[in-house]
Design a protein around this motif. Structure first.
Motif, PDB file in Angstrom:
ATOM      1  N   SER A  44       0.896  -1.380  -0.059  1.00 11.82           N
ATOM      2  CA  SER A  44       0.035  -0.019  -0.057  1.00 11.82           C
ATOM      3  C   SER A  44       0.729   1.285   0.174  1.00 11.82           C
ATOM      4  O   SER A  44       0.540   2.289  -0.532  1.00 11.82           O
ATOM      5  CB  SER A  44      -1.067   0.133   1.248  1.00 11.82           C
ATOM      6  OG  SER A  44      -0.236   0.094   2.516  1.00 11.82           O
ATOM      7  N   GLU A  45       1.866   1.199   0.590  1.00 15.81           N
ATOM      8  CA  GLU A  45       2.969   2.352   0.711  1.00 15.81           C
ATOM      9  C   GLU A  45       3.683   2.487  -0.759  1.00 15.81           C
ATOM     10  O   GLU A  45       3.875   3.780  -1.069  1.00 15.81           O
ATOM     11  CB  GLU A  45       3.949   2.267   1.749  1.00 15.81           C
ATOM     12  CG  GLU A  45       3.464   2.403   3.156  1.00 15.81           C
ATOM     13  CD  GLU A  45       4.528   2.019   4.151  1.00 15.81           C
ATOM     14  OE1 GLU A  45       5.549   1.525   3.932  1.00 15.81           O
ATOM     15  OE2 GLU A  45       4.178   2.202   5.272  1.00 15.81           O
ATOM     16  N   ASP A  46       4.156   1.411  -1.308  1.00 18.63           N
ATOM     17  CA  ASP A  46       4.846   1.491  -2.765  1.00 18.63           C
ATOM     18  C   ASP A  46       4.284   0.172  -3.525  1.00 18.63           C
ATOM     19  O   ASP A  46       4.807  -0.853  -3.246  1.00 18.63           O
ATOM     20  CB  ASP A  46       6.178   1.555  -2.358  1.00 18.63           C
ATOM     21  CG  ASP A  46       6.970   1.582  -3.679  1.00 18.63           C
ATOM     22  OD1 ASP A  46       6.267   1.817  -4.811  1.00 18.63           O
ATOM     23  OD2 ASP A  46       8.227   1.514  -3.655  1.00 18.63           O
ATOM     24  N   SER A  47       3.553   0.619  -4.585  1.00 22.04           N
ATOM     25  CA  SER A  47       2.729  -0.624  -5.337  1.00 22.04           C
ATOM     26  C   SER A  47       4.025  -1.259  -6.212  1.00 22.04           C
ATOM     27  O   SER A  47       3.599  -2.516  -6.637  1.00 22.04           O
ATOM     28  CB  SER A  47       1.800   0.088  -6.371  1.00 22.04           C
ATOM     29  OG  SER A  47       2.146   0.913  -7.401  1.00 22.04           O
ATOM     30  N   SER A  48       4.936  -0.760  -6.274  1.00 18.32           N
ATOM     31  CA  SER A  48       6.010  -1.634  -6.825  1.00 18.32           C
ATOM     32  C   SER A  48       6.585  -2.803  -6.222  1.00 18.32           C
ATOM     33  O   SER A  48       7.228  -3.733  -6.574  1.00 18.32           O
ATOM     34  CB  SER A  48       7.167  -0.661  -7.331  1.00 18.32           C
ATOM     35  OG  SER A  48       7.906  -0.314  -6.165  1.00 18.32           O
ATOM     36  N   ASN A  49       6.321  -2.932  -4.864  1.00 22.49           N
ATOM     37  CA  ASN A  49       6.771  -3.950  -4.071  1.00 22.49           C
ATOM     38  C   ASN A  49       5.686  -5.138  -4.413  1.00 22.49           C
ATOM     39  O   ASN A  49       5.942  -6.232  -3.832  1.00 22.49           O
ATOM     40  CB  ASN A  49       6.307  -3.566  -2.537  1.00 22.49           C
ATOM     41  CG  ASN A  49       7.381  -2.554  -1.917  1.00 22.49           C
ATOM     42  OD1 ASN A  49       8.729  -2.733  -2.455  1.00 22.49           O
ATOM     43  ND2 ASN A  49       7.164  -1.967  -1.051  1.00 22.49           N
ATOM     44  N   HIS A  53       2.098  -6.116 -10.902  1.00 22.03           N
ATOM     45  CA  HIS A  53       2.284  -4.706 -11.535  1.00 22.03           C
ATOM     46  C   HIS A  53       1.093  -4.395 -12.554  1.00 22.03           C
ATOM     47  O   HIS A  53       0.875  -5.358 -13.217  1.00 22.03           O
ATOM     48  CB  HIS A  53       3.636  -4.601 -12.117  1.00 22.03           C
ATOM     49  CG  HIS A  53       4.719  -4.771 -11.447  1.00 22.03           C
ATOM     50  ND1 HIS A  53       5.165  -3.980 -10.532  1.00 22.03           N
ATOM     51  CD2 HIS A  53       5.769  -5.639 -11.095  1.00 22.03           C
ATOM     52  CE1 HIS A  53       6.158  -4.202  -9.752  1.00 22.03           C
ATOM     53  NE2 HIS A  53       6.540  -5.468 -10.169  1.00 22.03           N
TER      54      HIS A  53
END
Length: 54
Positions: A44-49, A53
């Motif tokens: 939720s903080e960084d969708s690249s995690n 994708h």
């Protein structure tokens, strides 16, 4: 001749087995509840995690 009938505990044993099985399933289900909380927070903080994708 006096024959003493023993009390049949079949249904008591079946009920006990069912109660134990339900308790085990509940314990297993509740133990895995927070397994993905850290991952969900990171995604939720960084969708690249995420491996999904868009």
């Amino acid at each position: 001749m006096n024959e003493v009938k023993e009390k049949d505990n079949f249904w008591l044993i079946v009920g006990g087995v069912i109660v134990v099985a339900i308790a085990v399933m509940f314990t297993i289900k509740s133990s895995g509840h927070n397994d993905y909380e850290k991952s969900a927070k990171a995604i939720s903080e960084d969708s690249s995690n995420s491996s999904y994708h868009r």
